[in-house]
Design a protein around this motif. Structure first.
Motif, PDB file in Angstrom:
ATOM      1  N   VAL A 904      37.167  35.497  36.377  1.00 54.15           N
ATOM      2  CA  VAL A 904      36.704  36.849  36.671  1.00 54.15           C
ATOM      3  C   VAL A 904      37.713  37.494  37.598  1.00 54.15           C
ATOM      4  CG1 VAL A 904      34.254  36.355  36.348  1.00 54.15           C
ATOM      5  CG2 VAL A 904      35.276  36.030  38.592  1.00 54.15           C
ATOM      6  N   GLY A 905      37.900  38.807  37.438  1.00 52.33           N
ATOM      7  CA  GLY A 905      38.877  39.522  38.250  1.00 52.33           C
ATOM      8  C   GLY A 905      38.346  40.857  38.694  1.00 52.33           C
ATOM      9  N   PHE A 906      38.907  41.361  39.778  1.00 52.20           N
ATOM     10  CA  PHE A 906      38.476  42.622  40.355  1.00 52.20           C
ATOM     11  C   PHE A 906      39.697  43.463  40.701  1.00 52.20           C
ATOM     12  CE2 PHE A 906      35.590  39.210  41.448  1.00 52.20           C
ATOM     13  CZ  PHE A 906      34.366  39.680  40.974  1.00 52.20           C
ATOM     14  N   ASP A 907      39.645  44.743  40.341  1.00 52.12           N
ATOM     15  CA  ASP A 907      40.720  45.669  40.648  1.00 52.12           C
ATOM     16  C   ASP A 907      40.390  46.440  41.918  1.00 52.12           C
ATOM     17  OD1 ASP A 907      42.115  44.950  38.388  1.00 52.12           O
ATOM     18  OD2 ASP A 907      41.132  46.455  37.147  1.00 52.12           O
ATOM     19  N   VAL A 908      41.413  46.653  42.737  1.00 51.58           N
ATOM     20  CA  VAL A 908      41.272  47.380  43.984  1.00 51.58           C
ATOM     21  C   VAL A 908      42.379  48.421  44.050  1.00 51.58           C
ATOM     22  CG1 VAL A 908      41.158  47.198  46.508  1.00 51.58           C
ATOM     23  CG2 VAL A 908      40.335  45.311  45.083  1.00 51.58           C
ATOM     24  N   GLY A 909      42.079  49.573  44.606  1.00 46.39           N
ATOM     25  CA  GLY A 909      43.119  50.585  44.791  1.00 46.39           C
ATOM     26  C   GLY A 909      43.636  51.145  43.498  1.00 46.39           C
ATOM     27  N   GLU A 910      42.729  51.605  42.622  1.00 46.95           N
ATOM     28  CA  GLU A 910      43.089  52.227  41.352  1.00 46.95           C
ATOM     29  C   GLU A 910      43.933  51.298  40.477  1.00 46.95           C
ATOM     30  OE1 GLU A 910      44.964  55.909  42.309  1.00 46.95           O
ATOM     31  OE2 GLU A 910      43.098  56.877  42.926  1.00 46.95           O
ATOM     32  N   GLY A 911      43.586  50.041  40.517  1.00 47.31           N
ATOM     33  CA  GLY A 911      44.242  49.062  39.662  1.00 47.31           C
ATOM     34  C   GLY A 911      45.571  48.558  40.157  1.00 47.31           C
ATOM     35  N   ARG A 912      46.002  48.986  41.337  1.00 48.42           N
ATOM     36  CA  ARG A 912      47.286  48.518  41.855  1.00 48.42           C
ATOM     37  C   ARG A 912      47.213  47.103  42.402  1.00 48.42           C
ATOM     38  NH1 ARG A 912      48.717  54.049  45.079  1.00 48.42           N
ATOM     39  NH2 ARG A 912      49.367  55.290  43.272  1.00 48.42           N
ATOM     40  N   THR A 913      46.039  46.677  42.760  1.00 49.91           N
ATOM     41  CA  THR A 913      45.834  45.341  43.299  1.00 49.91           C
ATOM     42  C   THR A 913      44.738  44.657  42.499  1.00 49.91           C
ATOM     43  OG1 THR A 913      46.452  46.093  45.507  1.00 49.91           O
ATOM     44  CG2 THR A 913      45.290  43.994  45.353  1.00 49.91           C
ATOM     45  N   ARG A 914      44.959  43.400  42.195  1.00 46.70           N
ATOM     46  CA  ARG A 914      43.959  42.657  41.430  1.00 46.70           C
ATOM     47  C   ARG A 914      43.770  41.278  42.031  1.00 46.70           C
ATOM     48  NH1 ARG A 914      42.902  39.228  37.147  1.00 46.70           N
ATOM     49  NH2 ARG A 914      41.170  39.901  35.818  1.00 46.70           N
ATOM     50  N   PHE A 915      42.513  40.881  42.134  1.00 50.34           N
ATOM     51  CA  PHE A 915      42.157  39.551  42.639  1.00 50.34           C
ATOM     52  C   PHE A 915      41.324  38.852  41.576  1.00 50.34           C
ATOM     53  CE2 PHE A 915      39.048  36.777  44.751  1.00 50.34           C
ATOM     54  CZ  PHE A 915      39.913  35.880  45.365  1.00 50.34           C
ATOM     55  N   GLY A 916      41.665  37.596  41.296  1.00 53.66           N
ATOM     56  CA  GLY A 916      40.920  36.850  40.299  1.00 53.66           C
ATOM     57  C   GLY A 916      40.660  35.424  40.729  1.00 53.66           C
ATOM     58  N   ILE A 917      39.551  34.887  40.305  1.00 56.02           N
ATOM     59  CA  ILE A 917      39.235  33.482  40.520  1.00 56.02           C
ATOM     60  C   ILE A 917      38.860  32.875  39.175  1.00 56.02           C
ATOM     61  CG2 ILE A 917      38.533  33.686  42.933  1.00 56.02           C
ATOM     62  CD1 ILE A 917      35.631  33.754  41.999  1.00 56.02           C
ATOM     63  N   GLY A 918      39.225  31.630  38.975  1.00 59.38           N
ATOM     64  CA  GLY A 918      38.955  31.031  37.689  1.00 59.38           C
ATOM     65  C   GLY A 918      38.862  29.520  37.761  1.00 59.38           C
TER      66      GLY A 918
END
Length: 958
Positions: A904-918
């Motif tokens: 699963v992943g999450f976008d931050v700052g209008e898609g400029r930053t992305r965090f994911g865990i898997g």
């Protein structure tokens, strides 16, 4: 040393001799080339896709092409191109980082259709970077003849294309099984960075990777700088139940740190008071415990006992050896692009990549003696300092025992005092390249041209720690006066614990190097010749020059003959020997490719397109050869594409196959004569093997000692490939492709596997046994000879199918992919000198040979969801069941397995930053147990024993 005459004669005589029940994993979003653009899709600009040199707007008729985008790579859970590509259903056994018992030594390969050389080398797959060749790999024991994917930094990769079709006429040799084209990042402005950290749920096998790319466009110029880093930690064999203990049952005491001693003179010895048979060949003795200090004089024998199970069982698998070795890579890539004029562009690129890796093995399993043992000619006098039955231990001279070079004494011992053997690699890759491209008018039509040149070098410095110097051991066990007169000599205790000084004196470190080089130059032009009613007739033509070179520098000491032992038989050390290798070849090639639109919007169909390609290659080693490829793409109605190709292939023998010097190795395989002649009465090749013979008791825990060699008389191999398929787009976002392939390689350059060689000898005897040399007294194989030959043919066929559906709902966009491969057959046909006929070995569905698993079914699937500021991926990968060796501990099947991954992943700052865990391998699925792959117990090039792996990743675009 080898009897070369026997080798040549024998090698010429013999070697010339439920997918749909699950959802399976694909790289997230990886897609088969669709039959046509979706309705309403914007018109694409002219592109070049893998499988064609012609720029065109609609490349859907090229063939079975898999495209993997940057987004696919990011969501794949993979940290290297090899890791990603090896999961494809069309990929066979391929070299990876798993296992101490492989031939990878930190390298990574891609082996499509199982057609690579021995153990997944991938030498029939052409790996390109931006359409250009990459330098060959290097290895711990000589250079290779395939591309090591670990020499390509992950940060420079923007996407990949995999053509699952023969393409020698378009790209040249090595493209028999298919083509992988890795595309580098395009010019951009800004900074892109990513990092990923992960670890197994057992706390081992941790990984860390990071990439940083910086791009800037200014005026007519652009520059890209890329850096990549990767590091992984080891997983030990004793950290997983499957790999802790060999599946092969232990039926007799094996070698251990306590030793196994056969000492003539101890049986019924009046002075020591020993019983009959004590320390005899059928009842060897062992130290009571590894650290025992034996008593003096007549009590010396009290420290020893007759070895017996279960008390003297010893498991070398649990000695800290690696199931997956540690690795570290860092790479730098840079490219400068400049528009010299409106129709003239220049680019320059450079790369440096370094890999450090190592594999830990159990300590040396020493086996020496007088007229017995693997290495013979040693002696231990009665006054040697650590002979427990000699004068130095208080035994009167009249009663002291000596063990002469002409007696059948034997010492077998795991040399834990010397330490675990450790193979270490430092691989460096350099590449510089430059190119020009532009456009011009010809016949009133637009044409594009390009010229490209590159030089690349791949080199390795390798080290093998904690071997044994036989010459030093000979001196340290022999005449005390000779040892005292030899500088540095230290008497060694083989009957008890060693001191650090003793271990240092007999320890040997092997240091070797090898390198490969590639000079490559190409000139290409593509454009429109003229127009037909159905469209443009396009042509691509070009010329390529290539020079490949390889140099191998083995350790001079390791390859030198012993000064004291019979130097016609033995070298100075336990290191596997090989002769130095160097060789090169160059070639010139010209090619042409034609695209002809036959029909368009006619009463008999929407379109019919014909593609033709031809290439002439002239090698300095084997002369010239022309190859041809033809393809048809027919759309009877919109949304239906029928396609088919016929391709000729040509592969000249590689430098390795031609010039590789005789190289000692240890083969993995099951001796069909295990148990002796009486236990294998129906096998004439087992006659003379003593009863009770146990393979596990000889040469490195049952591995087979042998020699591999090149062959300068090899001829080029040729191939014919046929593919036929259909691509359907019945609905918007839905595509279905099904393709059949049939490949036949004639004069195939290959070697019989060690297991095949042993089985043919056992079952047919005669000429087949000239490659298998046994010890007459023990039955143990002391040398197995394997060499490259032009076998009659290799034939394979199968079916690939892909279903992809992308759709949008109120909660986001979904994408689903199912990708499956069915292996219909994989037959190797070789001559049978016994009958004058042929021997056919069909591997499809079998896994009864080490590191050679050929399941009928393999598949992947993925389900992706992209929502507002969040996304999720579910992946699955399926590997079907295969046969196993008939054995006493499990059934003769290797079960099917399914791996499930999620992220699963999450976008931050209008898609400029992305965090994911898997999590990869969500349900902690372990490889299926395989008796054929003992003692590691699974095919390390098809599965991995890592288990559940948790990770987090972070990326940013500025």
């Amino acid at each position: 040393m080898i009897d070369r005459g026997i080798y040549r004669r024998a090698s010429v005589m013999m070697l010339g001799a439920s997918l749909l029940t699950i959802a399976m994993t694909a790289p997230a979003g990886a897609q088969e080339l669709a039959a046509a653009p979706s309705a309403g899709a914007p018109e694409a600009g002219e592109v070049v896709v893998t499988g064609s040199r012609i720029q065109r707007r609609d490349a859907a008729t090229v063939g079975p092409l898999l495209t993997i985008t940057a987004d696919d790579i990011a969501k794949s859970g993979s940290v290297s191109p090899g890791d990603l590509l090896q999961k494809l259903p069309s990929a066979g056994v391929s070299l990876n980082s798993n296992g101490t018992q492989g031939t990878s030594y930190g390298a990574s390969s891609i082996n499509l259709r199982y057609l690579g050389g021995s153990e997944g080398s991938g030498n029939r797959v052409l790996v390109l970077v931006d359409g250009h060749r990459w330098v060959d790999a290097v290895g711990q024991r000589g250079f290779r003849d395939f591309v090591d994917l670990n020499t390509i930094p992950m940060g420079m990769i923007e996407g990949m294309e995999v053509l699952k079709d023969g393409a020698s006429a378009i790209y040249g040799a090595d493209a028999i099984a298919g083509v992988v084209n890795i595309k580098t990042i395009r010019p951009f402005d800004g900074i892109r960075g990513s990092t990923r950290m992960g670890v197994t749920d057992k706390g081992d096998g941790s990984e860390y990777s990071a990439t940083l790319n910086v791009g800037k466009r200014f005026g007519r110029a652009s520059i890209i700088l890329s850096g990549s880093y990767y590091e992984s930690k080891a997983i030990r064999t004793d950290a997983r139940p499957l790999t802790t203990t060999s599946l092969v049952p232990v039926t007799a005491p094996g070698t251990s740190p306590s030793g196994l001693y056969i000492l003539p003179g101890l049986s019924s010895n009046g002075y020591f008071g020993t019983r009959p048979g004590f320390a005899g060949s059928s009842a060897p003795i062992a130290l009571n415990t590894p650290g025992t200090l034996y008593g003096s004089g007549a009590s010396a024998d009290n420290a020893f006992h007759t070895a017996a199970l279960p008390g003297d069982y010893y498991n070398t698998q649990a000695q800290g050896i690696y199931s997956a070795g540690p690795s570290q890579r860092y790479g730098f890539y840079g490219r400068f692009d400049y528009e010299l004029a409106d129709n003239l562009n220049f680019k320059f690129e450079g790369l440096y990549n370094e890999r450090k890796s190592d594999q830990l093995f159990s300590p040396v399993l020493l086996d020496i003696g007088g007229t017995a043992g693997t290495v013979r000619g040693f002696y231990i006098p009665n006054n040697q300092a650590f002979n427990p039955f000699g004068t130095a231990n208080g035994v009167p001279t009249a009663n002291a025992l000596a063990f002469g070079a002409n007696s059948a004494f034997r010492v077998r011992k795991v040399m834990t005092d010397v330490g675990n053997r450790d193979n270490i690699q430092d691989v460096q890759t350099w590449r510089i390249a430059a190119g020009l491209d532009g456009s011009f008018k010809l016949f009133g039509n637009n044409w594009h041209w390009d010229a490209f040149g590159s030089y690349a070098k791949n080199s390795i410095q390798s080290t093998a720690l904690n071997g044994i110097n036989y010459d030093n051991l000979y001196l340290s066990l022999g005449n005390p006066a000779t040892c005292a007169a030899t500088a540095g000599c230290v008497p060694v205790n083989l009957f008890g614990p060693m001191t650090p000084a003793q271990a240092d004196y007999i320890r040997f470190t092997t240091r070797e190097s090898n390198y490969t080089e590639l000079w490559n130059g190409t000139v290409n032009a593509t454009g429109t010749l003229f127009n037909l009613p159905a469209g443009e007739v396009a042509l691509a033509v070009g010329y390529e020059y290539r020079r490949n070179r390889g140099v191998d520098n083995p350790d001079a000491i390791a390859n030198a003959p012993s000064l004291y032992l019979n130097n016609a038989l033995y070298t100075k050390t336990t290191a596997q020997t090989r002769t130095a290798t160097r060789g090169s070849y160059d070639l010139h090639e010209v090619y042409g490719e034609l695209s002809v639109p036959v029909l368009k919007d006619s009463p008999v169909g929407k379109s019919l397109d014909l593609s033709l390609a031809g290439r002439y290659s002239r090698y300095s080693t084997v002369g010239g050869k022309a190859t041809f490829k033809g393809g048809l793409g027919y759309r009877p109605v919109e949304g239906v594409l029928l396609r088919g190709t016929y391709a000729q292939g040509f592969r000249a023998p590689s430098i390795l196959e031609l010039y590789q010097g005789a190289r000692q190795t240890s083969f993995q395989g099951s001796d069909p004569c295990n148990g002796g002649a009486a236990a294998n009465a129906g096998k004439p090749g087992c006659v003379g093997v003593p009863a009770g013979y146990n393979q596990a008791n000889y040469n490195l825990n049952g591995l087979i000692p042998g020699v591999i060699s090149g062959n300068r008389n090899l001829r080029p191999e040729t191939s014919d490939s046929i593919s036929a398929g259909v691509a359907l787009t019945p609905l918007h976002g839905l595509s279905i492709t099904v393709d059949y392939y049939n490949i036949k390689i004639k004069n195939a350059i290959a070697s019989q596997s060690p297991t095949q060689i042993m089985q043919l000898c056992a079952q047919r005897a005669g000429a087949f046994c000239e490659l298998v040399q046994r010890d007459a007294s023990t039955g143990a194989i002391i040398n197995l000879l394997q060499g490259a030959q032009n076998l009659n043919s290799i034939k394979t066929d199968g079916v690939d199918a892909t279903v992809r559906y992308d759709f949008t709902t109120g909660v986001g966009r979904f994408g689903a992919v199912v990708d499956a491969s069915w292996l219909g057959s994989f037959r190797t046909v070789s001559p049978d000198p016994a009958t004058g006929g042929t021997i056919v070995d069909d591997r499809a569905g079998k896994g009864d040979q080490p590191r050679a698993t050929y399941p009928r079914w393999k598949g992947q699937a993925s389900l992706n969801w992209d929502g507002e500021g969040a996304n999720a991926t579910l992946r699955a990968r399926y590997i079907g069941s295969t046969t196993d060796v008939a054995n006493p501990v499990k059934d003769a099947r290797t079960k099917a397995v399914t791996y499930i991954d999620a992220e699963v992943g999450f976008d931050v700052g209008e898609g400029r930053t992305r965090f994911g865990i898997g999590v990869n391998n969500l349900f902690d699925t372990q490889p299926p147990a395989s008796y054929a792959n003992a003692p590691i117990n699974y095919d390390i090039y098809t599965y991995d024993a890592r288990g559940r792996f948790l990770y987090a990743r972070f990326s940013v675009k500025l």
